[in-house]
Design a protein around this motif. Structure first.
Motif, PDB file in Angstrom:
ATOM      1  N   GLY A  82      -0.428  -4.263  -1.778  1.00  0.00           N
ATOM      2  CA  GLY A  82      -1.533  -3.688  -2.535  1.00  0.00           C
ATOM      3  C   GLY A  82      -1.712  -4.370  -3.882  1.00  0.00           C
ATOM      4  N   ILE A  83      -0.586  -4.680  -4.520  1.00  0.00           N
ATOM      5  CA  ILE A  83      -0.666  -5.330  -5.830  1.00  0.00           C
ATOM      6  C   ILE A  83      -1.298  -6.708  -5.705  1.00  0.00           C
ATOM      7  CG2 ILE A  83       0.654  -6.258  -7.724  1.00  0.00           C
ATOM      8  CD1 ILE A  83       2.417  -4.026  -7.643  1.00  0.00           C
ATOM      9  N   VAL A  84      -0.841  -7.457  -4.742  1.00  0.00           N
ATOM     10  CA  VAL A  84      -1.416  -8.791  -4.535  1.00  0.00           C
ATOM     11  C   VAL A  84      -2.918  -8.670  -4.308  1.00  0.00           C
ATOM     12  CG1 VAL A  84      -1.452 -10.791  -3.029  1.00  0.00           C
ATOM     13  CG2 VAL A  84       0.719  -9.705  -3.581  1.00  0.00           C
TER      14      VAL A  84
ATOM     15  N   LEU B 267      -3.121   8.086   0.331  1.00  0.00           N
ATOM     16  CA  LEU B 267      -4.042   7.165  -0.322  1.00  0.00           C
ATOM     17  C   LEU B 267      -3.408   5.798  -0.501  1.00  0.00           C
ATOM     18  CD1 LEU B 267      -5.714   9.448  -2.999  1.00  0.00           C
ATOM     19  CD2 LEU B 267      -6.673   8.618  -0.872  1.00  0.00           C
ATOM     20  N   LEU B 268      -2.128   5.804  -0.866  1.00  0.00           N
ATOM     21  CA  LEU B 268      -1.454   4.517  -1.028  1.00  0.00           C
ATOM     22  C   LEU B 268      -1.315   3.802   0.307  1.00  0.00           C
ATOM     23  CD1 LEU B 268       1.216   5.343  -3.702  1.00  0.00           C
ATOM     24  CD2 LEU B 268      -0.679   3.760  -3.883  1.00  0.00           C
TER      25      LEU B 268
ATOM     26  N   SER C  79      -2.442   0.057   1.254  1.00  0.00           N
ATOM     27  CA  SER C  79      -1.605  -0.998   1.826  1.00  0.00           C
ATOM     28  C   SER C  79      -2.169  -1.487   3.143  1.00  0.00           C
ATOM     29  CB  SER C  79      -0.164  -0.515   1.987  1.00  0.00           C
ATOM     30  OG  SER C  79      -0.004   0.126   3.226  1.00  0.00           O
ATOM     31  N   GLN C  80      -2.839  -0.611   3.891  1.00  0.00           N
ATOM     32  CA  GLN C  80      -3.428  -1.091   5.139  1.00  0.00           C
ATOM     33  C   GLN C  80      -4.678  -1.917   4.895  1.00  0.00           C
ATOM     34  OE1 GLN C  80      -3.714   2.606   7.358  1.00  0.00           O
ATOM     35  NE2 GLN C  80      -2.681   1.537   9.021  1.00  0.00           N
ATOM     36  N   ALA C  81      -5.349  -1.595   3.800  1.00  0.00           N
ATOM     37  CA  ALA C  81      -6.568  -2.354   3.494  1.00  0.00           C
ATOM     38  C   ALA C  81      -6.249  -3.688   2.852  1.00  0.00           C
ATOM     39  CB  ALA C  81      -7.465  -1.546   2.564  1.00  0.00           C
TER      40      ALA C  81
ATOM     41  N   GLN D  48     -10.952   1.269   5.838  1.00  0.00           N
ATOM     42  CA  GLN D  48      -9.616   1.758   6.128  1.00  0.00           C
ATOM     43  C   GLN D  48      -9.512   3.260   5.920  1.00  0.00           C
ATOM     44  OE1 GLN D  48      -7.174   0.338   7.560  1.00  0.00           O
ATOM     45  NE2 GLN D  48      -8.217  -1.621   7.673  1.00  0.00           N
ATOM     46  N   ALA D  49     -10.254   3.755   4.943  1.00  0.00           N
ATOM     47  CA  ALA D  49     -10.218   5.186   4.702  1.00  0.00           C
ATOM     48  C   ALA D  49     -10.705   5.940   5.932  1.00  0.00           C
ATOM     49  CB  ALA D  49     -11.081   5.529   3.487  1.00  0.00           C
TER      50      ALA D  49
END
Lengths: 342, 509, 328
Positions: free
Chosen positions: A183-185, A54-55, A59-61, A293-294
């Motif tokens: 992901g955070i950004v 999931l993470l 990150s890819q999204a 992305q999923a």
């Protein structure tokens, strides 16, 4: 229903109380889609639901997701920017070149983002000067920016040395040892831009211009300036994504970012932003990108070839567009729209 | 020759969203006659003609053509029946030649190729008859609006319809062109064509019609042969509007010690205007009539650039350069085309904040939906808009929409209010309220200029009327002198009505 | 109306500008390098030019009706791949494979047209998505590898499409004649037939066209089919000529073709189109590509030039439009 004799009732208007309809936020559809999707994919293959996976989806999204956020503003003004992917690439290449030339990586990153904003500014100024839709202008600038990228990077993958510097480790690192920096950004920017769209004067103007550019002009809203600013924002965000890409991957390859513009448009539309402008949903776009992305991640898990990526991206885009249009048609049919007076 | 009517319309009804446009409309057109359909704007004439042309489908009702019940569900269906149509705003192709426009999709074809020669031959006589003297190969955009309308009329005639429907066909034509058109129509009637002529100009309709139907609020209120109309009925038709207008404020408020704000115009030329000079003051409603009036509004709002002249607004500056600049200087333009002022898919609250939030360059960078809601609730109550603040503005009736457009300017109080047929297409009740609003605006210190092609609207509402003839200021009418006939005379001939000497050879239009 | 002299009328035509541009361009390049106009160079340039040209001709009609098709490049690569795969797998003969490829392309055009006319999605976006779908399919069929192609000597199909012969020192392919035939045919259709008027009307003012009974939707769907079939044909021709079938070939062609059409004078917003202009546009761009390589500019910079030219031509058209409108 209408009385033409004595004055009081307003003749000609429908004489019923407007029904109180509960209007669901535009994001609802996207959230539901995401939830259903995750559930289905998880059922099809339990490993999908593992935190690590999931993470990785997040990150890819993250990077195309940043572009989707910027694209929401552009779409809301009834414009489309197809050069975003090329801006992403050029910003990354530009930053890498600066690093190779010896500049401090963080400064180079800042320069990269600025370059992206600058390209967006050029797009915007051309739209105003040529009085053409942004779709067509960015068609031309896409070519040019791509060409510049190819020439600068000589068509090769470009990996600036200095891999030990703080820049790369930060951006390829993970906060709390799990959540990827990108992901955070992505999450932070999503929330910030949501506020901008709905609570600031700029966001208000963006919605006004997209809803009815002529009415906006007549009310005194500087339509041209607003459009230019949305394109600058788009460029800056694309540049930011490019710089982060460089930091987390350590290199920029010729093909990177090719389909990002299209993905961003699809994600925005899935998230509730409409092509006809006037409204937009930043959170929806972010969720839309997660949905896309999923799906791709699930396919990889199932052992489907990477070759399918192009196919599915395209198919998903067309599907998203079709559904958006169908929903719109359905809504119009229910409201019984028409132009009362010729 | 059968005596049955060629067209028989019964209980037609149509509503668009929240607005009822047609309701229980009935009409009978006799064969070989010219039937006039009169009513003020908003009565539903255009919608009815669109129903007959197949552009709009009615919600209910019956149409009988030539004795048979028919469903007209597309322009093609109308054409097959023999119904020809000239719309109020003709849809033409600007970049293509006149000849191409005349024969769109009806081009004579030989061996798969279009025969230009045949097109030229077929159109030559007709164009000459209509007085259209242009090279048929010129692109349509090079023609003036009057000539374009003639092309639209010619196009319909080329198909030899059995029933010709004209919706306000001479709105863009000058006096001489109108005369030729009427002559052509009479000629067609003699050949057996039936015609339905929709207009809000009563005098013209009386001049050309055999039969007349008066429309009001979507239904027919009177249907008679022209010659059977009694004088009292004629007066009633003309008088339908009298009760609409608020009483003018006789005593204009004097702002103690200061000059009233005003716009001073000197020698202004632009568009078709030339050498126009006048002063518009706060507190009065200044009417503008005739050709040139729309250009004046465009100049004042920054839509057009002037060629010459000096203009001074009360804020000290001259003409605005762009619409945005104009709006920023609190000069607002409200027109009958609500597409200029309304964001239909946005809520009423959003719309009301257009000027207050959207256009301000100073002040808060933030937008508060709560404040917008409060603002909208206040205005809704004050203006009696029938809705709640969260509803999309597009769901309102035409009158409600126009009130929202006005309300957003009321929030800051404009310096100058330019109105271009603001009550077009609005039902009677809302019209009354909007007129009252306009009077209020003027009284509170706003400079109000109003242009309308319905002269009775001008005489009913304005304190003074400036009449334009061919771009020049022909005269000013005020107070007790205000009378539709006098204004009309000034607009058409440039000379006031009681000029004794007739200049018999007036320069042609 | 004054009688314009022949010269004046010639200058007023929209194709005049591109014509001048072409002449200047050729002169400049020849000035740099005399090899530019050698028979060998001309023959080489011409061979590929007509292949792109076929697509541009169809694109002209489509853009006149107000739509774009960005999937042509991917069809250019997909169709020959499909044809050769079927042939190599022994499923069909080369000729039948060719027909199948064309039919599949027509089907894709139908889908494009349907999405655009029925769902009213901007053609730009639909065909962009389709581009990816088709490209993905091509990659899928071939696993990413170029297909084996036999030298197609002897096959009558190859002879008909790309048979070559020499006229003096020039090597001419049959495809040139197909191109000329298509140009003449489509040119006539656009300017002299009712269908051409439908196309122009639908692009200029679709509502007015519908009000006059023109079936705008049907016309547009037909044009999408034409565009796809032409792209497919061009791809097959190219594949037979070079004896290669690469699933990635054709990448980027769509924008180049659009540029050719725009430079030639067809309005980007539709309503007005010129086949002659497109032919000039085709030559201008291909000469440019050939010329800059000959001069020594990095080939990768070609993109920059194309983009700049597209923007320049759009600016020019936009300026001319405004001058025209200001004059009324």
């Amino acid at each position: 229903m209408t009385k033409t004799d004595t004055a009081p009732p307003l003749a000609g208007s429908a004489n019923h109380q407007p029904r109180r309809r509960i209007r669901l936020p535009a994001e609802t559809g996207a959230v539901v889609a995401l939830a259903v999707l995750v559930a289905v994919l998880g059922w099809l293959s339990p490993s999908f639901l593992e935190p690590a996976n999931l993470l990785s989806v997040l990150s890819q999204a993250a990077l195309p997701g940043l572009l989707a956020i910027g694209m929401v503003f552009v779409l809301a003004t009834r414009e489309i920017d197809v050069s975003a992917g090329a801006v992403f690439h050029l910003a990354a290449t530009f930053t890498a070149l600066l690093m190779v030339a010896g500049m401090d990586p963080w400064l180079a990153a800042l320069a990269g983002v600025t370059a992206g904003a600058g390209l967006g500014l050029i797009n915007g100024l051309l739209v105003i000067a040529l009085r053409l839709p942004a779709l067509l202008v960015t068609l031309g600038t896409w070519w040019m920016i791509q060409g510049l990228s190819l020439v600068a990077g000589k068509g090769q993958t470009f990996a600036p040395t200095g891999a030990g510097s703080g820049f790369f480790t930060t951006l390829s690192g993970k906060a709390f040892t799990v959540v990827p920096a990108a992901g955070i950004v992505f999450v932070v920017l999503t929330m910030a831009m949501h506020v901008v769209l709905h609570r600031t004067r700029f966001g208000y103007r963006v919605q006004a211009v997209g809803s009815n550019p002529l009415a906006a002009t007549y009310a005194g809203i500087p339509t041209g300036k607003v459009k230019v600013l949305t394109l600058v924002l788009m460029g800056a965000v694309a540049g930011l994504a490019g710089v982060i890409h460089l930091g987390s991957q350590g290199a920029i390859a010729p093909g990177d970012g090719g389909t990002f513009a299209l993905l961003a448009i699809a994600a925005a539309i899935i998230g509730g932003t409409s092509l006809s402008g006037g409204s937009g949903s930043v959170i929806g776009a972010a969720i839309g990108m997660l949905v896309l992305q999923a799906i791709q991640s699930a396919m990889t898990l199932h052992g489907v070839d990477a070759i399918w990526t192009a196919f599915t991206t395209g198919a998903l885009v067309v599907l998203a567009l079709a559904i958006d249009r169908l929903i719109r048609l359905w809504r119009d049919w229910r409201a019984g729209h028409g132009d009362p007076l010729g | 020759m059968s005596d049955s009517p060629i067209l028989f319309v019964r209980t037609i009804a149509k509503r668009f969203g929240g607005t009822v446009v047609l309701e229980d409309m009935n009409l009978t057109v006799e064969r070989g006659s010219i039937h006039a359909l009169v009513g003020e704007s908003g009565a539903g004439k255009s919608t009815l003609t669109k129903v007959l042309a197949g552009i709009v489908r009615p919600d209910s009702g019956v149409i009988e053509f030539d004795g048979k019940t028919v469903t007209i569900d597309s322009p093609n269906a109308a054409r097959k029946l023999g119904i020809g149509m000239v719309l109020q705003q003709p849809v033409l192709f600007a970049e293509r030649s006149v000849l191409a426009n005349l024969f769109v999709n009806r081009e004579p074809v030989h061996n798969g190729l279009i025969s230009r020669r045949e097109m030229e031959a077929r159109s030559r006589d007709l164009l000459r008859q209509l007085g259209l003297d242009v090279d048929v190969h010129t692109p349509l955009r090079d023609l003036g609006p009057g000539e374009r309308q003639l092309v639209a009329i010619a196009r319909a005639l080329l198909e030899n319809p059995r029933l010709l429907i004209l919706d306000d066909p001479n709105s863009a034509l000058d006096g001489r062109q109108s005369e030729r058109l009427f002559a052509a129509l009479r000629g067609l009637k003699a050949k057996g064509m039936s015609m339905l002529y929709a207009s809000n100009r009563l005098d013209e309709a009386l001049g050309i019609a055999d039969q007349m139907t008066v429309m009001r609020n979507g239904r027919d209120v009177l249907s008679k042969a022209r010659q059977d109309l009694t004088t009292s009925e004629e007066a009633m038709i003309g008088q339908l509007r009298q009760s609409l207008f608020p009483l003018p404020l006789r005593a204009l408020p004097t702002l103690a010690g200061t000059l009233r704000p005003q716009i001073a115009v000197e020698g202004l030329s632009g568009g078709i205007l030339s050498g126009v000079s006048f002063t518009a003051r706060a507190g009065e409603i200044l009417g503008l009539a005739g050709s040139g009036a729309p250009d004046l509004l465009a100049l004042l709002f920054g839509l057009r650039k002037p060629r010459q002249g000096k203009v001074r607004f009360s804020d000290g500056d001259g003409l605005p350069g762009t619409q945005t600049e104009a709006a920023r200087r609190n000069i607002c333009m409200i027109s009958g085309d609500r597409g200029n002022g309304l964001m239909a898919d946005k809520s009423i609250a959003f719309n009301m904040a257009n000027v207050v939030v959207g256009a301000r360059n100073w002040g808060s960078l933030w937008y508060s939906p709560k404040a917008a809601l409060r603002r909208a609730t206040r205005q809704i109550e004050a203006l009696r808009i029938r809705s709640t603040p969260e509803m999309p503005a597009g769901a309102l009736s035409a009158g409600g929409q126009q009130k929202v457009v006005i309300a957003k300017w009321l929030e800051i109080g404009p310096q100058v209010m330019l109105l271009d047929e603001p009550a077009r297409g609005i039902d009677i009740g809302s019209k009354q309220e909007i007129y009252a609003l306009i009077r209020q605006m003027a009284a509170s210190g706003c400079i109000v200029l109003l242009h309308s092609r319905e002269l009775s609207e001008l005489t009913g509402l304005c304190d003074r009327i400036l009449a334009f003839h061919q771009g020049r200021l022909a005269g000013e009418i005020a107070g007790d002198d205000m009378d539709v006939g006098k204004v009309l005379k000034l607009i058409i001939s440039g000379k006031p009505a009681d000029e004794r000497h007739q200049s018999s050879r007036e320069s042609a239009a | 109306m004054e009688n314009h002299s022949l010269i004046q009328r010639l200058i007023a035509r929209p194709e005049f500008g591109p014509f001048v541009l072409l002449v200047v361009e050729i002169a400049v390049f020849w000035g740099f390098n005399h090899d530019f106009l050698s028979p060998q160079n001309i023959s080489n340039t011409l061979a590929f030019t007509v292949e792109l040209g076929l697509i541009a001709l169809a694109m002209t009609l489509l853009m006149t009706s107000g739509e774009f098709d960005l999937s042509v490049g991917s069809l250019f690569g997909f169709s020959p791949v499909l044809m050769w795969t079927l042939f190599n797998a022994g499923v069909t003969s080369l000729e039948v494979g060719f027909v199948v490829a064309l039919l599949v392309a027509a089907l894709i055009g139908l889908v494009n047209g349907w999405f655009v006319t029925q769902l009213k999605i901007p053609s730009f976006l639909v065909t962009l998505g389709m581009l990816l779908v088709v490209r993905g399919s091509a990659l899928f069929i071939t696993d990413g590898f170029p297909q084996r192609t036999w030298s197609a000597e002897g096959s009558w199909l190859a002879e008909a499409l790309v048979g070559d012969f020499f006229i003096g020192p020039f090597r001419i392919y049959m495809s040139l004649f197909w191109f000329i035939a298509a140009a003449i045919a489509l040119g006539y259709v656009l300017t002299q037939s009712r269908t051409g008027n439908w196309i122009q009307a639908g692009g200029g003012n679709p509502n007015a066209a519908r009000a006059r009974g023109v079936n705008v939707n049907r016309v547009k769907i037909g044009l999408f089919v034409l565009s796809s079939v032409m792209a497919s044909l061009a791809g097959v021709i190219s594949s037979l000529r070079t004896s290669a079938a690469n699933p990635n070939s054709g990448t980027g062609y769509e924008l180049e073709v659009i540029a050719m059409v725009v430079i030639g004078g067809t309005a980007l917003t539709g309503g007005r189109g010129t086949i002659i202009g497109t032919v000039l546009g085709i030559l201008i761009l291909r000469v440019m590509r050939n010329g800059i390589v000959l001069i020594g500019v990095p080939g990768l910079a070609y993109n920059i030039f194309i983009g700049a030219i597209i923007l320049g031509m759009m600016a020019l058209h936009s300026w001319l439009e405004r001058r025209h409108q200001a004059g009324t």
